[in-house]
Motif scaffolding. Structure first.
Motif, mmCIF file in Angstrom:
data_model
loop_
_atom_site.group_PDB
_atom_site.id
_atom_site.type_symbol
_atom_site.label_atom_id
_atom_site.label_comp_id
_atom_site.label_asym_id
_atom_site.label_seq_id
_atom_site.Cartn_x
_atom_site.Cartn_y
_atom_site.Cartn_z
ATOM 1 N N ASN A 128 -23.486 62.373 -22.858
ATOM 2 C CA ASN A 128 -23.579 63.819 -23.087
ATOM 3 C C ASN A 128 -23.663 64.578 -21.778
ATOM 4 O O ASN A 128 -23.399 65.773 -21.736
ATOM 5 C CB ASN A 128 -24.856 64.163 -23.875
ATOM 6 C CG ASN A 128 -24.765 63.784 -25.315
ATOM 7 O OD1 ASN A 128 -23.701 63.787 -25.910
ATOM 8 N ND2 ASN A 128 -25.907 63.442 -25.894
ATOM 9 N N SER A 129 -24.101 63.906 -20.728
ATOM 10 C CA SER A 129 -24.401 64.569 -19.461
ATOM 11 C C SER A 129 -24.214 63.589 -18.321
ATOM 12 O O SER A 129 -24.245 62.381 -18.520
ATOM 13 C CB SER A 129 -25.856 65.058 -19.494
ATOM 14 O OG SER A 129 -26.290 65.497 -18.228
ATOM 15 N N HIS A 143 -35.770 60.523 -25.130
ATOM 16 C CA HIS A 143 -34.331 60.279 -25.285
ATOM 17 C C HIS A 143 -34.006 58.797 -25.123
ATOM 18 O O HIS A 143 -33.167 58.254 -25.839
ATOM 19 C CB HIS A 143 -33.529 61.109 -24.277
ATOM 20 C CG HIS A 143 -32.066 60.834 -24.330
ATOM 21 N ND1 HIS A 143 -31.274 61.218 -25.383
ATOM 22 C CD2 HIS A 143 -31.256 60.181 -23.470
ATOM 23 C CE1 HIS A 143 -30.033 60.824 -25.174
ATOM 24 N NE2 HIS A 143 -29.996 60.183 -24.010
ATOM 25 N N SER A 177 -24.911 59.925 -25.874
ATOM 26 C CA SER A 177 -24.532 60.501 -27.168
ATOM 27 C C SER A 177 -25.323 59.806 -28.271
ATOM 28 O O SER A 177 -25.889 58.726 -28.063
ATOM 29 C CB SER A 177 -23.026 60.327 -27.404
ATOM 30 O OG SER A 177 -22.729 58.991 -27.754
ATOM 31 N N ASP A 178 -25.340 60.407 -29.430
ATOM 32 C CA ASP A 178 -26.043 59.817 -30.571
ATOM 33 C C ASP A 178 -25.407 58.505 -31.020
ATOM 34 O O ASP A 178 -26.030 57.732 -31.735
ATOM 35 C CB ASP A 178 -26.068 60.803 -31.747
ATOM 36 C CG ASP A 178 -26.929 62.016 -31.453
ATOM 37 O OD1 ASP A 178 -27.803 61.933 -30.561
ATOM 38 O OD2 ASP A 178 -26.724 63.056 -32.102
ATOM 39 N N GLN A 192 -30.906 64.126 -21.207
ATOM 40 C CA GLN A 192 -30.552 63.401 -22.431
ATOM 41 C C GLN A 192 -29.087 62.983 -22.304
ATOM 42 O O GLN A 192 -28.196 63.617 -22.855
ATOM 43 C CB GLN A 192 -30.801 64.285 -23.639
ATOM 44 C CG GLN A 192 -32.261 64.657 -23.774
ATOM 45 C CD GLN A 192 -32.528 65.539 -24.973
ATOM 46 O OE1 GLN A 192 -31.714 65.649 -25.878
ATOM 47 N NE2 GLN A 192 -33.680 66.155 -24.985
ATOM 48 N N ASN A 201 -16.864 60.489 -22.843
ATOM 49 C CA ASN A 201 -17.513 61.436 -23.753
ATOM 50 C C ASN A 201 -18.069 60.768 -25.004
ATOM 51 O O ASN A 201 -18.971 61.313 -25.634
ATOM 52 C CB ASN A 201 -16.553 62.558 -24.140
ATOM 53 C CG ASN A 201 -16.319 63.523 -23.003
ATOM 54 O OD1 ASN A 201 -17.090 63.605 -22.056
ATOM 55 N ND2 ASN A 201 -15.223 64.255 -23.082
#
Length: 189
Positions: free
Chosen positions: A24-25, A181, A34-35, A31, A20
């Motif tokens: 994100n997916s 992305h 994660s950031d 996308q 995680n």
């Protein structure tokens, strides 16, 4: 032994936290990062659901360079992110050979995520013969230095999807968001 299958719920709980941090997916056309994962790279074509041998060497080199001694693989295709505990997961030592990697037990059959034990980098291997890689600048630079095919990744990917569209095997409505992305700037003709 350079590969260990992870079966305990406690170990899978730790994996889920690291997964995680990176993803994100589990949809490779979304996308996915994660950031916290600032740099991204698209590679195409690869022998899905595996990386090719040169790319595996580049990944282990980059992982070693950023201080990892091992990494994880988790099957993620077509499942909800909430079924993570039901999927196959492995821990691979950094000195894993390609032969060992390509002969995991049980075998890797589906789209899969390869990621750092501290959540600092990750790769999603898609069943459509491509992978997306994310990490810090050092990790991505090391991949590029050690994987000669990265330069043709975008071109091969776009050719593959143009073929699909021309043969009514999908559309490209998702493509601009996907490339944005991945921080890939492309001007379509």
């Amino acid at each position: 032994m350079n590969i260990t299958q992870i079966t305990s719920i406690t170990d899978k709980s730790h994996l889920k936290i690291m997964y995680n941090k990176v993803f994100n997916s589990n949809d490779p056309l979304s996308q996915i990062f994660s950031d916290e994962i600032p740099h991204r790279l698209l590679v195409c074509t690869i022998p899905s659901p595996y990386l090719d041998e040169e790319l595996l060497r580049a990944v282990t080199c980059a992982a070693r360079f950023v201080g990892d001694e091992y990494f994880y693989i988790s099957e993620v295709e077509g499942r909800s992110i909430h079924t993570f505990f039901d999927e196959n997961h492995w821990k691979l030592k950094i000195d894993v050979t390609y032969d060992e990697y390509s002969r995991t037990t049980p075998p890797i059959l589906f789209e899969n995520a390869i990621y750092s034990p501290n959540g600092s980098w990750g790769i999603l291997v898609a069943h459509d013969d491509f992978a997306v890689i994310g990490g810090n600048e050092i990790f991505i630079s090391t991949i590029k230095e050690n994987y000669s095919k990265w330069k043709s990744g975008l071109d091969m990917f776009l050719k593959k999807w143009a073929f699909n569209v021309n043969h009514n095997i999908g559309n490209l409505c998702w493509l601009p968001t996907f490339l944005e992305h991945l921080k890939i700037h492309h001007h379509f003709k």
